[in-house]
Design a protein around this motif. Structure first.
Motif, mmCIF file in Angstrom:
data_model
loop_
_atom_site.group_PDB
_atom_site.id
_atom_site.type_symbol
_atom_site.label_atom_id
_atom_site.label_comp_id
_atom_site.label_asym_id
_atom_site.label_seq_id
_atom_site.Cartn_x
_atom_site.Cartn_y
_atom_site.Cartn_z
ATOM 1 N N SER A 26 16.307 -3.248 2.455
ATOM 2 C CA SER A 26 15.961 -3.957 1.230
ATOM 3 C C SER A 26 14.751 -3.336 0.551
ATOM 4 C CB SER A 26 15.673 -5.436 1.539
ATOM 5 O OG SER A 26 14.583 -5.543 2.431
ATOM 6 N N ASN A 42 22.649 -10.596 10.081
ATOM 7 C CA ASN A 42 22.877 -11.597 9.047
ATOM 8 C C ASN A 42 24.183 -11.387 8.305
ATOM 9 O OD1 ASN A 42 22.100 -9.314 7.733
ATOM 10 N ND2 ASN A 42 20.902 -10.375 6.164
ATOM 11 N N TYR A 43 24.946 -10.349 8.656
ATOM 12 C CA TYR A 43 26.260 -10.177 8.045
ATOM 13 C C TYR A 43 27.365 -10.709 8.941
ATOM 14 C CZ TYR A 43 30.291 -8.017 5.908
ATOM 15 O OH TYR A 43 31.516 -7.798 5.332
ATOM 16 N N LEU A 295 21.195 -14.306 -6.073
ATOM 17 C CA LEU A 295 21.054 -14.334 -4.621
ATOM 18 C C LEU A 295 21.759 -15.538 -4.012
ATOM 19 C CD1 LEU A 295 19.713 -13.012 -2.139
ATOM 20 C CD2 LEU A 295 17.716 -14.450 -2.576
ATOM 21 N N ALA A 296 21.790 -16.651 -4.737
ATOM 22 C CA ALA A 296 22.425 -17.866 -4.220
ATOM 23 C C ALA A 296 23.917 -17.663 -3.978
ATOM 24 C CB ALA A 296 22.200 -19.029 -5.184
ATOM 25 N N VAL A 298 25.296 -15.147 -2.647
ATOM 26 C CA VAL A 298 25.445 -14.543 -1.323
ATOM 27 C C VAL A 298 24.979 -15.499 -0.231
ATOM 28 C CG1 VAL A 298 24.695 -12.646 0.166
ATOM 29 C CG2 VAL A 298 25.217 -12.207 -2.254
ATOM 30 N N GLU A 299 23.794 -16.089 -0.417
ATOM 31 C CA GLU A 299 23.196 -16.898 0.645
ATOM 32 C C GLU A 299 23.806 -18.299 0.736
ATOM 33 O OE1 GLU A 299 18.972 -16.890 0.231
ATOM 34 O OE2 GLU A 299 18.788 -14.843 1.033
ATOM 35 N N ASP A 300 24.186 -18.884 -0.401
ATOM 36 C CA ASP A 300 24.693 -20.253 -0.390
ATOM 37 C C ASP A 300 26.213 -20.318 -0.425
ATOM 38 O OD1 ASP A 300 22.065 -21.073 -0.401
ATOM 39 O OD2 ASP A 300 21.988 -21.369 -2.577
ATOM 40 N N LYS A 306 27.439 -8.276 -1.464
ATOM 41 C CA LYS A 306 26.341 -7.447 -0.978
ATOM 42 C C LYS A 306 26.753 -6.650 0.261
ATOM 43 C CE LYS A 306 21.422 -7.720 0.355
ATOM 44 N NZ LYS A 306 21.486 -7.267 1.754
ATOM 45 N N LEU A 343 20.032 -10.380 -6.415
ATOM 46 C CA LEU A 343 19.987 -9.449 -5.286
ATOM 47 C C LEU A 343 18.908 -8.405 -5.514
ATOM 48 C CD1 LEU A 343 23.749 -8.738 -4.416
ATOM 49 C CD2 LEU A 343 22.124 -10.188 -3.197
ATOM 50 N N ASP A 451 35.090 -15.788 2.276
ATOM 51 C CA ASP A 451 33.776 -16.001 2.868
ATOM 52 C C ASP A 451 33.745 -15.435 4.279
ATOM 53 O OD1 ASP A 451 31.387 -16.854 3.815
ATOM 54 O OD2 ASP A 451 31.729 -18.981 3.476
ATOM 55 N N GLN A 453 31.695 -15.727 6.584
ATOM 56 C CA GLN A 453 31.217 -16.641 7.605
ATOM 57 C C GLN A 453 31.960 -17.971 7.561
ATOM 58 O OE1 GLN A 453 26.977 -16.973 7.449
ATOM 59 N NE2 GLN A 453 26.642 -14.773 7.483
#
Length: 509
Positions: A26, A42-43, A295-296, A298-300, A306, A343, A451, A453
């Motif tokens: 990053s 984290n992936y 960013l949300a 990807v993260e949410d 990404k 991102l 998704d 995850q």
């Protein structure tokens, strides 16, 4: 509508598991030497191929009823390569085959800019409002499009008065049709744009007039994102749901194709060629610039964009290694809009940092774009080039978008052909259970299908809670957002108010 009547299936790039080789730093830079898989926590190390993610609990044997793709390595990050089998004419038979290319669209004249921006920002996948305030989607889109259009018109004027995206995409469609014909596959190729003409709805009407019976849907976005392929597929699902002809038409979707060997090779060819234009090619840093997303997402929301982008860059650099090109490289994200976090690292900030560190030669690679448009011709070629020179970078180059590059077009043709065994294919057990192959009937199901995850969007807060609670904070935030939106609407309609006096509205330009 009964889901069983929707014969939708998602084509997967490759049945075997394909893991990313590494996650890019990053902080921006690192050598292009191959790295290990230690940075993948984290992936989710057990990242599944799109096949695993899309079949949502169905028997694994369903994925392997036809295996047109193979990997050239058992190692993670292996390329998806075309199989060696001949194309069988029985795949299509007497059916009328169509290929639908999906893309963003762009204004063709300066007069088109404001309505194009309205269509863009009216998409809830671009500006995501809390559920209670979604009735403000169009008023907000109108406000943002009016405020942003003057500067956007300046950008489009600088590249000739409009976007070349339609012309280039039409040319890609024509070349793809020729490539399929050369491989003994007769197909009509259509173009459907999300935010400007020819709209997806217009393409679908032409498909119906041509009486197409089998359709391959191919988004022209190498990597999947909620805001690009996801938005187009959601719109397409809504169109199909409401049309009896489309409900009964067999079709398949190729949701992402960044791992394909032909695409990676084509990118490697373009990069190698542009490096040759520098006096000292070995000293050039390769600068991958991808379109950003909030960013949300990807993260949410679990957007895989990404992770797929980082894997794509690694695959391209691995291809260059095979050619003994061992330059340093970095990945950054451009085109952010609004106050929310996107991102990182950001392209503009990274360019400044590279200049500060003494980088003198930079080759920009528009990694998420397969056609030239304002993000490449104006944002990269003008704004970022000027920023680079001001930051102390002396030598600047830019890799062109793929366009109608022959290797790329032939690979798209192979992708279409390899998807044909999946068009309308259904397991007997699923037919008996009266289940559609992929449940694309809602936002949550669409996102869950991609998704990595297997997480869905967080549910909305439906119950008011008093006190210092998460629910109360959420509602307080929504009330504040509503007040701000009302204030902005009043400002833009009346032309008066303290925001004008303070110059806050200049932030939107």
């Amino acid at each position: 509508m009964n889901q069983s009547s929707m014969n939708i299936r998602i084509q997967t790039p490759s049945p075997p598991l394909l893991l990313p080789r590494a996650k890019l730093s990053s902080q921006g830079t690192r050598p292009c030497n191959r790295v290990q898989l230690e940075a993948l926590s984290n992936y989710n190390l057990a990242k599944r191929s799109l096949a695993t993610r899309c079949y949502l609990g169905w028997p694994r044997t369903l994925v392997t009823m036809a295996q047109p793709l193979h990997t050239n390595s058992s190692q993670p990050g292996a390329l998806a390569t075309p199989g060696s089998q001949e194309v069988s004419t029985s795949i299509v038979g007497n059916e009328k085959l169509g290929v639908l290319l999906l893309n963003l669209g762009g204004p063709e004249t300066l007069e088109d800019v404001q309505p194009f921006l309205f269509n863009l920002f009216a998409d809830p996948d671009i500006i995501r409002l809390p559920r209670p305030f979604r009735f403000l989607q169009k008023p907000l889109a109108q406000f943002v499009s009016v405020v942003r259009s003057p500067k956007s018109k300046e950008g489009y004027a600088s590249i000739g008065g409009g976007s070349p995206l339609r012309r280039i995409t039409d040319a890609q469609a024509e070349e793809l049709k020729k490539a399929l014909y050369a491989k003994n596959v007769l197909a009509n190729v259509y173009v459907g744009m999300r935010y400007w003409h020819p709209f997806t709805e217009e393409a679908i009407e032409q498909i119906k007039r041509d009486k197409i019976t089998k359709l391959v849907v191919l988004p022209l976005y190498p990597q999947f994102s909620i805001s690009t392929s996801g938005s187009s597929l959601r719109l397409l699902e809504n169109i199909f749901r409401e049309d009896e002809y489309l409900v009964n038409m067999q079709h398949t979707v190729i949701p992402s194709w960044y791992q394909r060997e032909g695409y990676i090779k084509a990118m490697g060819d373009l990069i190698e060629k542009e490096l040759g234009n520098f006096d000292r090619p070995e000293e050039v840093m390769i600068f991958f610039s991808a379109h950003g997303v909030p960013l949300a997402y990807v993260e949410d929301a679990g957007d895989p964009y990404k992770a797929e982008m980082e894997e794509c860059v690694d695959l391209i650099m691995e291809e260059l290694e095979k050619r003994r090109i061992d330059n340093t490289y970095t990945l950054a994200y451009q085109s952010r809009v609004g106050p929310v976090e996107w991102l990182k690292p950001y392209t503009d900030e990274t360019i400044i940092e590279l200049g500060r560190k003494g980088v003198k030669s930079l080759l920009a690679v528009p990694i998420s774009f397969v056609s030239e448009h304002i993000e490449t011709l104006e944002e990269i070629d003008v704004e970022y080039k000027e920023l680079a020179l001001e930051s102390g970078i002396e030598n600047w180059g830019r890799v062109p978008a793929l366009g109608c590059e022959p290797t790329f077009i032939l690979d798209l043709a192979d992708a279409v052909i390899e998807s044909l065994p999946y068009v309308g294919a259904m397991a007997v057990s699923n037919l008996e259970a009266r289940q559609s192959l992929v449940p694309l009937g809602s936002v949550e199901e669409l996102l869950a299908a991609y998704d990595s995850q297997r997480r869905e969007l967080p549910p909305p807060v439906l119950v008011w809670e008093w006190g210092w609670t998460k629910s109360a904070e959420t509602w307080n935030g929504r009330a504040a957002m509503l007040a701000v939106l009302v204030l902005l609407v009043l400002e833009v309609t009346t032309g008066e108010g303290f925001l004008h006096q303070w110059g806050v509205l200049s932030l939107f330009r």
